[in-house]
Design an enzyme around this catalytic site. Structure first.
Site, PDB file in Angstrom:
ATOM      1  N   HIS A   1       0.728  -1.261  -0.128  1.00 18.32           N
ATOM      2  CA  HIS A   1      -0.125  -0.226   0.023  1.00 18.32           C
ATOM      3  C   HIS A   1       0.850   1.210  -0.038  1.00 18.32           C
ATOM      4  O   HIS A   1       0.447   2.250  -0.392  1.00 18.32           O
ATOM      5  CB  HIS A   1      -1.139  -0.024   1.319  1.00 18.32           C
ATOM      6  CG  HIS A   1      -1.756  -1.345   1.361  1.00 18.32           C
ATOM      7  ND1 HIS A   1      -2.866  -1.436   0.391  1.00 18.32           N
ATOM      8  CD2 HIS A   1      -1.659  -2.297   2.078  1.00 18.32           C
ATOM      9  CE1 HIS A   1      -3.407  -2.365   0.764  1.00 18.32           C
ATOM     10  NE2 HIS A   1      -2.780  -3.142   1.729  1.00 18.32           N
TER      11      HIS A   1
ATOM     12  N   HIS B   1       6.667   7.072   5.731  1.00 19.88           N
ATOM     13  CA  HIS B   1       6.003   6.360   4.509  1.00 19.88           C
ATOM     14  C   HIS B   1       5.425   7.495   3.503  1.00 19.88           C
ATOM     15  O   HIS B   1       5.680   8.577   3.878  1.00 19.88           O
ATOM     16  CB  HIS B   1       4.914   5.378   4.960  1.00 19.88           C
ATOM     17  CG  HIS B   1       3.570   5.997   5.531  1.00 19.88           C
ATOM     18  ND1 HIS B   1       3.543   6.086   6.678  1.00 19.88           N
ATOM     19  CD2 HIS B   1       2.624   6.686   5.096  1.00 19.88           C
ATOM     20  CE1 HIS B   1       2.573   6.473   7.150  1.00 19.88           C
ATOM     21  NE2 HIS B   1       1.891   6.647   5.953  1.00 19.88           N
TER      22      HIS B   1
ATOM     23  N   HIS C   1       4.976  11.065   5.597  1.00 20.78           N
ATOM     24  CA  HIS C   1       4.361  11.044   6.950  1.00 20.78           C
ATOM     25  C   HIS C   1       5.586  10.436   7.668  1.00 20.78           C
ATOM     26  O   HIS C   1       5.799   9.117   7.570  1.00 20.78           O
ATOM     27  CB  HIS C   1       3.087   9.923   6.897  1.00 20.78           C
ATOM     28  CG  HIS C   1       1.763  10.764   6.191  1.00 20.78           C
ATOM     29  ND1 HIS C   1       0.786  10.032   5.983  1.00 20.78           N
ATOM     30  CD2 HIS C   1       1.577  12.206   6.137  1.00 20.78           C
ATOM     31  CE1 HIS C   1       0.043  11.008   5.373  1.00 20.78           C
ATOM     32  NE2 HIS C   1       0.422  12.293   5.624  1.00 20.78           N
TER      33      HIS C   1
ATOM     34  N   TYR D   1       2.494   5.171  26.186  1.00 25.20           N
ATOM     35  CA  TYR D   1       2.096   3.752  25.516  1.00 25.20           C
ATOM     36  C   TYR D   1       3.017   2.611  25.296  1.00 25.20           C
ATOM     37  O   TYR D   1       4.313   3.112  24.977  1.00 25.20           O
ATOM     38  CB  TYR D   1       1.090   3.861  24.457  1.00 25.20           C
ATOM     39  CG  TYR D   1      -0.408   5.066  24.638  1.00 25.20           C
ATOM     40  CD1 TYR D   1      -0.859   5.032  25.673  1.00 25.20           C
ATOM     41  CD2 TYR D   1      -0.303   6.234  23.899  1.00 25.20           C
ATOM     42  CE1 TYR D   1      -1.891   5.878  26.252  1.00 25.20           C
ATOM     43  CE2 TYR D   1      -0.999   6.963  24.279  1.00 25.20           C
ATOM     44  CZ  TYR D   1      -1.952   7.009  25.484  1.00 25.20           C
ATOM     45  OH  TYR D   1      -2.893   8.050  25.927  1.00 25.20           O
TER      46      TYR D   1
ATOM     47  N   THR E   1      -5.013   7.274   7.990  1.00 25.84           N
ATOM     48  CA  THR E   1      -5.813   7.411   6.811  1.00 25.84           C
ATOM     49  C   THR E   1      -5.997   6.338   6.093  1.00 25.84           C
ATOM     50  O   THR E   1      -6.264   6.208   4.733  1.00 25.84           O
ATOM     51  CB  THR E   1      -4.887   8.436   5.763  1.00 25.84           C
ATOM     52  OG1 THR E   1      -3.867   8.038   5.478  1.00 25.84           O
ATOM     53  CG2 THR E   1      -4.622   9.732   6.427  1.00 25.84           C
ATOM     54  N   THR E   2      -5.668   5.214   6.691  1.00 26.29           N
ATOM     55  CA  THR E   2      -6.024   3.969   6.109  1.00 26.29           C
ATOM     56  C   THR E   2      -6.696   3.023   7.177  1.00 26.29           C
ATOM     57  O   THR E   2      -6.702   3.589   8.731  1.00 26.29           O
ATOM     58  CB  THR E   2      -4.726   3.091   6.032  1.00 26.29           C
ATOM     59  OG1 THR E   2      -3.963   2.892   7.122  1.00 26.29           O
ATOM     60  CG2 THR E   2      -3.682   3.645   5.159  1.00 26.29           C
TER      61      THR E   2
HETATM   62  C1  SG4 Z   1       0.348   2.943   5.924  1.00 22.95           C
HETATM   63  O1  SG4 Z   1      -0.707   1.883   5.681  1.00 22.95           O
HETATM   64  C2  SG4 Z   1       1.184   2.217   6.836  1.00 22.95           C
HETATM   65  O2  SG4 Z   1       1.652   1.060   6.271  1.00 22.95           O
HETATM   66  C3  SG4 Z   1       0.768   2.070   8.257  1.00 22.95           C
HETATM   67  O3  SG4 Z   1       1.836   1.755   8.961  1.00 22.95           O
HETATM   68  C4  SG4 Z   1      -0.065   3.248   8.984  1.00 22.95           C
HETATM   69  O4  SG4 Z   1      -0.394   2.883  10.146  1.00 22.95           O
HETATM   70  C5  SG4 Z   1      -1.012   3.797   7.840  1.00 22.95           C
HETATM   71  O5  SG4 Z   1      -0.437   4.002   6.391  1.00 22.95           O
HETATM   72  C6  SG4 Z   1      -1.707   5.069   8.158  1.00 22.95           C
HETATM   73  O6  SG4 Z   1      -0.721   5.932   8.486  1.00 22.95           O
HETATM   74  O7  SG4 Z   1      -0.245   8.203   8.743  1.00 22.95           O
HETATM   75  N1  SG4 Z   1      -1.218   7.635   6.570  1.00 22.95           N
HETATM   76  S1  SG4 Z   1      -1.090   7.551   8.134  1.00 22.95           S
HETATM   77  O8  SG4 Z   1      -2.315   8.008   8.814  1.00 22.95           O
HETATM   78  O9  SG4 Z   1       1.295   4.267  11.237  1.00 22.95           O
HETATM   79  C7  SG4 Z   1       0.199   3.502  11.116  1.00 22.95           C
HETATM   80  C8  SG4 Z   1       1.951   0.432   9.737  1.00 22.95           C
HETATM   81  O10 SG4 Z   1       0.932  -0.150   9.849  1.00 22.95           O
HETATM   82  C9  SG4 Z   1      -0.252   2.935  12.504  1.00 22.95           C
HETATM   83  C10 SG4 Z   1       3.255   0.033  10.201  1.00 22.95           C
HETATM   84 ZN    ZN Z   2       0.520   8.232   5.635  1.00 28.13          ZN
END
Ligand code: SG4
Ligand code: ZN
Length: 253
Positions: free
Chosen positions: A49, A81, A106, A114, A190-191
């Site tokens: 993703h 990411h 991000h 936590y 956002t996911t």
């Molecule tokens: C991406 O899917 C990453 O793979 C996730 O990282 C991340 O979730 C998710 O995006 C949402 O992140 O900054 N766009 S966002 O809101 O960082 C988290 C993992 O799952 C919890 C490691």
């Molecule tokens: Zn993101």
């Protein structure tokens, strides 16, 4: 879709600069360890993703931020990411006055009170994400070159590689410390599951990225049904969500 994705306090949003409220308590960030190349090693992962750079490699190389109106005690960097579009299109998630950019980075941080991301996802102050809008330029940004040159080694979803070297995280953030204006609001991942667990910081200043470097992201393969041909991962951004009754605050400088 997870139920929270249809709930309140969702991200991303457009930030209407005429509606933001200046908040003098939004002092500069205090970044600990971001100016140095930590011991690492860092791994780059294609999760189907997005492409993630895992930077939390143990107590020796903890990167922590505080200040900036964030709750005590501190937030630790876990991973960064990216979100991008398809060739020639915008791919950022947030926008300022409706202006989107080709990419958005991000940097995901967890509140150190936590024990795990899973626990943090259950609290409104659990995570703090730094959102950096990436603006396209003709020449490469050398600060992205270690990361971008490893993209070819995550050529299928599920693959991870170790980066040849680490680098100062500050080199990917805008401006000199203390001189960054930023916007702050409470939102969500956002996911899916879209948990409303994120204190979002969107920097006003963009960071440049080379046109050819953006193309490298747009050719990373996406998650696909078993046995089908690998397609390029594009448009991995979530559509913008209603602000609702939320306030977006602006730092004084
Ligand atoms: C991406 O899917 C990453 O793979 C996730 O990282 C991340 O979730 C998710 O995006 C949402 O992140 O900054 N766009 S966002 O809101 O960082 C988290 C993992 O799952 C919890 C490691
Ligand atoms: Zn993101």
């Amino acid at each position: 879709m997870a139920p929270a994705c249809g709930g309140p306090a969702q991200s991303p949003i457009n930030i209407d600069l005429h509606l933001v409220q200046r908040d003098p308590t939004l002092r500069p960030f205090i970044f600990q360890g971001y100016d140095l190349a930590p011991p690492g090693p860092w791994t780059l992962e294609n999760d189907g993703h997005t492409v993630l750079l895992h930077v939390d490699t143990g107590p020796q190389s903890h990167l922590e931020m505080r200040g900036a109106g964030l709750p005590l005690p501190a937030y630790r960097a876990l991973q960064l990411h990216f979100h991008w579009g398809r060739p020639g299109r915008e791919g950022s998630e947030h926008s300022l006055d409706g202006h989107r950019h080709p990419m958005e980075m991000h940097v995901v941080h967890m509140n150190t009170r936590y024990q795990s991301v899973g626990e943090a996802r259950g609290h409104p102050d659990g995570l703090a994400v730094l959102a950096v809008l990436l603006a396209e330029q003709d020449s490469d940004n050398a600060n992205f070159s270690t990361l971008v040159s490893s993209l070819k080694n995550v050529s299928a979803p599920g693959l991870s590689v170790t980066l040849a070297s680490t680098f100062p995280l500050a080199s990917l953030l805008p401006g000199a410390s203390g001189l960054r204006r930023y916007y702050r609001y409470s939102g969500s991942l956002t996911t899916p599951g879209c948990e409303p667990a994120v204190l979002w910081t969107v920097f006003q200043d963009t960071v440049p990225i080379g046109r050819a470097q953006v193309v490298q992201f747009q050719t990373v393969p996406r998650a696909s049904p078993l046995g089908s041909r690998l397609e390029p991962l594009t448009e991995n951004f979530r559509p913008q969500q209603p602000l609702g009754g939320r306030r977006v605050s602006a730092s004084p400088a």
